[in-house]
Design a protein around this motif. Structure first.
Motif, PDB file in Angstrom:
ATOM      1  N   ILE A  40     -15.071 -19.324   5.233  1.00 31.24           N
ATOM      2  CA  ILE A  40     -16.194 -18.946   4.375  1.00 31.24           C
ATOM      3  C   ILE A  40     -15.736 -17.983   3.282  1.00 31.24           C
ATOM      4  O   ILE A  40     -16.104 -18.125   2.110  1.00 31.24           O
ATOM      5  CB  ILE A  40     -17.325 -18.329   5.220  1.00 31.24           C
ATOM      6  CG1 ILE A  40     -17.940 -19.392   6.138  1.00 31.24           C
ATOM      7  CG2 ILE A  40     -18.404 -17.726   4.329  1.00 31.24           C
ATOM      8  CD1 ILE A  40     -18.858 -18.831   7.193  1.00 31.24           C
ATOM      9  N   ILE A  41     -14.927 -16.992   3.665  1.00 31.50           N
ATOM     10  CA  ILE A  41     -14.416 -16.044   2.671  1.00 31.50           C
ATOM     11  C   ILE A  41     -13.566 -16.763   1.633  1.00 31.50           C
ATOM     12  O   ILE A  41     -13.676 -16.507   0.422  1.00 31.50           O
ATOM     13  CB  ILE A  41     -13.609 -14.931   3.371  1.00 31.50           C
ATOM     14  CG1 ILE A  41     -14.533 -14.074   4.232  1.00 31.50           C
ATOM     15  CG2 ILE A  41     -12.889 -14.062   2.337  1.00 31.50           C
ATOM     16  CD1 ILE A  41     -13.802 -13.039   5.070  1.00 31.50           C
ATOM     17  N   ILE A  44     -15.831 -18.663  -0.728  1.00 30.43           N
ATOM     18  CA  ILE A  44     -16.488 -17.762  -1.680  1.00 30.43           C
ATOM     19  C   ILE A  44     -15.522 -17.379  -2.799  1.00 30.43           C
ATOM     20  O   ILE A  44     -15.896 -17.356  -3.984  1.00 30.43           O
ATOM     21  CB  ILE A  44     -17.007 -16.509  -0.948  1.00 30.43           C
ATOM     22  CG1 ILE A  44     -18.152 -16.889   0.001  1.00 30.43           C
ATOM     23  CG2 ILE A  44     -17.479 -15.459  -1.945  1.00 30.43           C
ATOM     24  CD1 ILE A  44     -18.618 -15.743   0.872  1.00 30.43           C
ATOM     25  N   ILE A  45     -14.267 -17.082  -2.449  1.00 26.63           N
ATOM     26  CA  ILE A  45     -13.265 -16.741  -3.463  1.00 26.63           C
ATOM     27  C   ILE A  45     -13.038 -17.915  -4.409  1.00 26.63           C
ATOM     28  O   ILE A  45     -12.957 -17.746  -5.634  1.00 26.63           O
ATOM     29  CB  ILE A  45     -11.949 -16.325  -2.783  1.00 26.63           C
ATOM     30  CG1 ILE A  45     -12.141 -15.020  -2.007  1.00 26.63           C
ATOM     31  CG2 ILE A  45     -10.832 -16.166  -3.816  1.00 26.63           C
ATOM     32  CD1 ILE A  45     -10.939 -14.613  -1.174  1.00 26.63           C
ATOM     33  N   ALA A  47     -15.162 -20.286  -5.130  1.00 25.90           N
ATOM     34  CA  ALA A  47     -16.343 -20.445  -5.972  1.00 25.90           C
ATOM     35  C   ALA A  47     -16.363 -19.423  -7.102  1.00 25.90           C
ATOM     36  O   ALA A  47     -16.690 -19.749  -8.251  1.00 25.90           O
ATOM     37  CB  ALA A  47     -17.607 -20.328  -5.119  1.00 25.90           C
ATOM     38  N   ILE A  48     -16.007 -18.180  -6.791  1.00 28.88           N
ATOM     39  CA  ILE A  48     -15.998 -17.137  -7.820  1.00 28.88           C
ATOM     40  C   ILE A  48     -14.932 -17.411  -8.871  1.00 28.88           C
ATOM     41  O   ILE A  48     -15.155 -17.217 -10.081  1.00 28.88           O
ATOM     42  CB  ILE A  48     -15.773 -15.755  -7.171  1.00 28.88           C
ATOM     43  CG1 ILE A  48     -16.969 -15.390  -6.285  1.00 28.88           C
ATOM     44  CG2 ILE A  48     -15.554 -14.692  -8.239  1.00 28.88           C
ATOM     45  CD1 ILE A  48     -16.767 -14.120  -5.494  1.00 28.88           C
ATOM     46  N   ARG A 102     -19.999 -23.540  -5.842  1.00 30.70           N
ATOM     47  CA  ARG A 102     -20.873 -22.497  -6.378  1.00 30.70           C
ATOM     48  C   ARG A 102     -22.336 -22.802  -6.082  1.00 30.70           C
ATOM     49  O   ARG A 102     -23.084 -21.932  -5.609  1.00 30.70           O
ATOM     50  CB  ARG A 102     -20.674 -22.371  -7.893  1.00 30.70           C
ATOM     51  CG  ARG A 102     -19.380 -21.717  -8.312  1.00 30.70           C
ATOM     52  CD  ARG A 102     -19.319 -21.562  -9.817  1.00 30.70           C
ATOM     53  NE  ARG A 102     -18.362 -20.532 -10.203  1.00 30.70           N
ATOM     54  CZ  ARG A 102     -18.238 -20.072 -11.433  1.00 30.70           C
ATOM     55  NH1 ARG A 102     -18.994 -20.554 -12.406  1.00 30.70           N
ATOM     56  NH2 ARG A 102     -17.358 -19.128 -11.702  1.00 30.70           N
ATOM     57  N   LEU A 105     -23.095 -22.696  -2.113  1.00 27.85           N
ATOM     58  CA  LEU A 105     -23.149 -21.341  -1.576  1.00 27.85           C
ATOM     59  C   LEU A 105     -24.324 -20.568  -2.161  1.00 27.85           C
ATOM     60  O   LEU A 105     -24.986 -19.789  -1.451  1.00 27.85           O
ATOM     61  CB  LEU A 105     -21.845 -20.611  -1.857  1.00 27.85           C
ATOM     62  CG  LEU A 105     -20.615 -21.122  -1.106  1.00 27.85           C
ATOM     63  CD1 LEU A 105     -19.369 -20.351  -1.534  1.00 27.85           C
ATOM     64  CD2 LEU A 105     -20.805 -20.988   0.406  1.00 27.85           C
ATOM     65  N   LEU A 106     -24.585 -20.750  -3.448  1.00 28.67           N
ATOM     66  CA  LEU A 106     -25.714 -20.059  -4.072  1.00 28.67           C
ATOM     67  C   LEU A 106     -27.024 -20.462  -3.417  1.00 28.67           C
ATOM     68  O   LEU A 106     -27.858 -19.605  -3.081  1.00 28.67           O
ATOM     69  CB  LEU A 106     -25.747 -20.372  -5.572  1.00 28.67           C
ATOM     70  CG  LEU A 106     -26.848 -19.676  -6.380  1.00 28.67           C
ATOM     71  CD1 LEU A 106     -26.633 -18.173  -6.380  1.00 28.67           C
ATOM     72  CD2 LEU A 106     -26.887 -20.211  -7.808  1.00 28.67           C
ATOM     73  N   PHE A 109     -27.127 -18.991   0.328  1.00 28.91           N
ATOM     74  CA  PHE A 109     -27.348 -17.551   0.459  1.00 28.91           C
ATOM     75  C   PHE A 109     -28.692 -17.123  -0.132  1.00 28.91           C
ATOM     76  O   PHE A 109     -29.429 -16.353   0.495  1.00 28.91           O
ATOM     77  CB  PHE A 109     -26.207 -16.783  -0.205  1.00 28.91           C
ATOM     78  CG  PHE A 109     -24.954 -16.742   0.612  1.00 28.91           C
ATOM     79  CD1 PHE A 109     -24.873 -15.965   1.756  1.00 28.91           C
ATOM     80  CD2 PHE A 109     -23.838 -17.489   0.254  1.00 28.91           C
ATOM     81  CE1 PHE A 109     -23.723 -15.919   2.525  1.00 28.91           C
ATOM     82  CE2 PHE A 109     -22.685 -17.458   1.011  1.00 28.91           C
ATOM     83  CZ  PHE A 109     -22.624 -16.668   2.156  1.00 28.91           C
ATOM     84  N   THR A 282     -17.810 -26.760   5.583  1.00 32.49           N
ATOM     85  CA  THR A 282     -18.616 -25.564   5.320  1.00 32.49           C
ATOM     86  C   THR A 282     -19.675 -25.368   6.395  1.00 32.49           C
ATOM     87  O   THR A 282     -19.860 -24.257   6.916  1.00 32.49           O
ATOM     88  CB  THR A 282     -19.287 -25.666   3.937  1.00 32.49           C
ATOM     89  OG1 THR A 282     -18.279 -25.844   2.940  1.00 32.49           O
ATOM     90  CG2 THR A 282     -20.083 -24.416   3.633  1.00 32.49           C
TER      91      THR A 282
END
Length: 306
Positions: A40-41, A44-45, A47-48, A102, A105-106, A109, A282
């Motif tokens: 997951i981490i 997220i990285i 996606a950013i 992106r 995950l958006l 969350f 995911t």
């Protein structure tokens, strides 16, 4: 008499404050949960840093590279390869998968945060005050439970139209009832405990009793529910995008990519396999983390899945 009651109330609440350190220690022993957290981490990285990591513009079309196989080089004006192939419009599948993280995950969350805010608030009020407040909130939740989640979300999207904001609204309307029922059950179990009675005896108002004494001790099941609710929101977004009710194209989403590749499964399976694998991984990662959190936050379950 007031001082001992206050001390007793504080003594009852303190274990909940120390719980995260103990829970984190137990969570670290759960190897599958830590593997899920690491994925997951990493996601997220990715996606950013999508603009940096993506090898091409996810919406750039090149009809000469239409349905290019994985490993096919870009044209002579570009550098690199279509590592996961190209779609029916010559767009790089890998870039679209990276950018699609992106949206997924958006949605996961943000939608679950809205569900958390609405569900916990209404559930806590229903459980604490009871009476007509409880009846109104819970009967409304029962009405929502009467409809399948996906069908209800489809109906909301039909009414509101496509778009990311409307997607948040649809998933929140569908999901808050389950969170409210969980919060209500936790409040009902805690509101008659001695430390709550002690807080009332020293003059604490209802708001303080709920926020400072009851809800902190109910966080364990709620955190687990949120962790397991995020993959549910991701799956719902993928399903709605597959049905053409998600985010407006050409914004890349995993569900929409699977939908676009359904007609090319025989000749270009990579169009659907790549986003499908990302959805699977995911959802699996969040479920593994949720199982680990459930075991870590409830000492009675012991250590499982290590």
């Amino acid at each position: 008499m007031a001082v001992p009651l206050r001390q007793r109330a504080q003594a009852q609440v303190e274990p909940a404050g120390r719980q995260p350190r103990t829970a984190w220690h137990r969570l670290r022993q759960h190897k599958l949960a830590m593997a899920g957290l690491a994925f997951i981490i990493l996601l997220i990285i990715v996606a950013i840093l999508a603009p940096v990591l993506a090898p091409a513009d996810p919406n750039k079309q090149d009809l000469f590279a239409r349905l290019a196989k994985p490993g096919t080089p870009f044209d002579e004006l570009g550098e690199g390869k279509y590592w996961l192939g190209a779609d029916q419009l010559g767009r790089d599948v890998l870039s679209r998968v990276i950018y699609g993280a992106r949206i997924s995950l958006l949605v996961g969350f943000v939608a679950e945060f809205i569900v958390l805010a609405i569900g916990v608030t209404l559930g806590a009020l229903a459980g604490y005050y009871g009476g007509w407040v409880d009846r109104v909130i819970m009967r409304t939740a029962d009405v929502l439970f009467a409809f399948p989640d996906l069908l209800f979300a489809i109906a909301v999207m039909f009414a509101l139209g496509r778009g990311l904001l409307n997607l948040f609204v649809a998933l929140s309307v569908v999901g808050w009832a389950g969170m409210a029922r969980l919060a209500r059950s936790q409040v009902l179990a805690l509101k008659e405990r001695d430390f709550v009675e002690g807080a009332r005896a020293v003059g604490a108002r209802d708001r303080r009793v709920l926020l400072a004494h009851i809800l902190p001790n109910a966080l364990g099941p709620i955190i687990v529910a949120v962790t397991l609710g995020i993959p549910g929101a991701i799956m719902s977004e993928a399903s709605l995008s597959y049905l053409g009710l998600g985010v407006q194209p050409p914004t890349p989403t995993w569900g929409a990519m699977i939908y676009e590749g359904r007609s090319y499964l025989r000749h270009a399976p990579w169009m659907s396999l790549a986003p499908g694998a990302m959805i699977m991984l995911t959802v699996l990662a969040f479920n593994l983390l949720g199982d680990g959190l459930r075991d870590a936050l409830d000492p009675r379950t012991g250590r499982r899945g290590g």
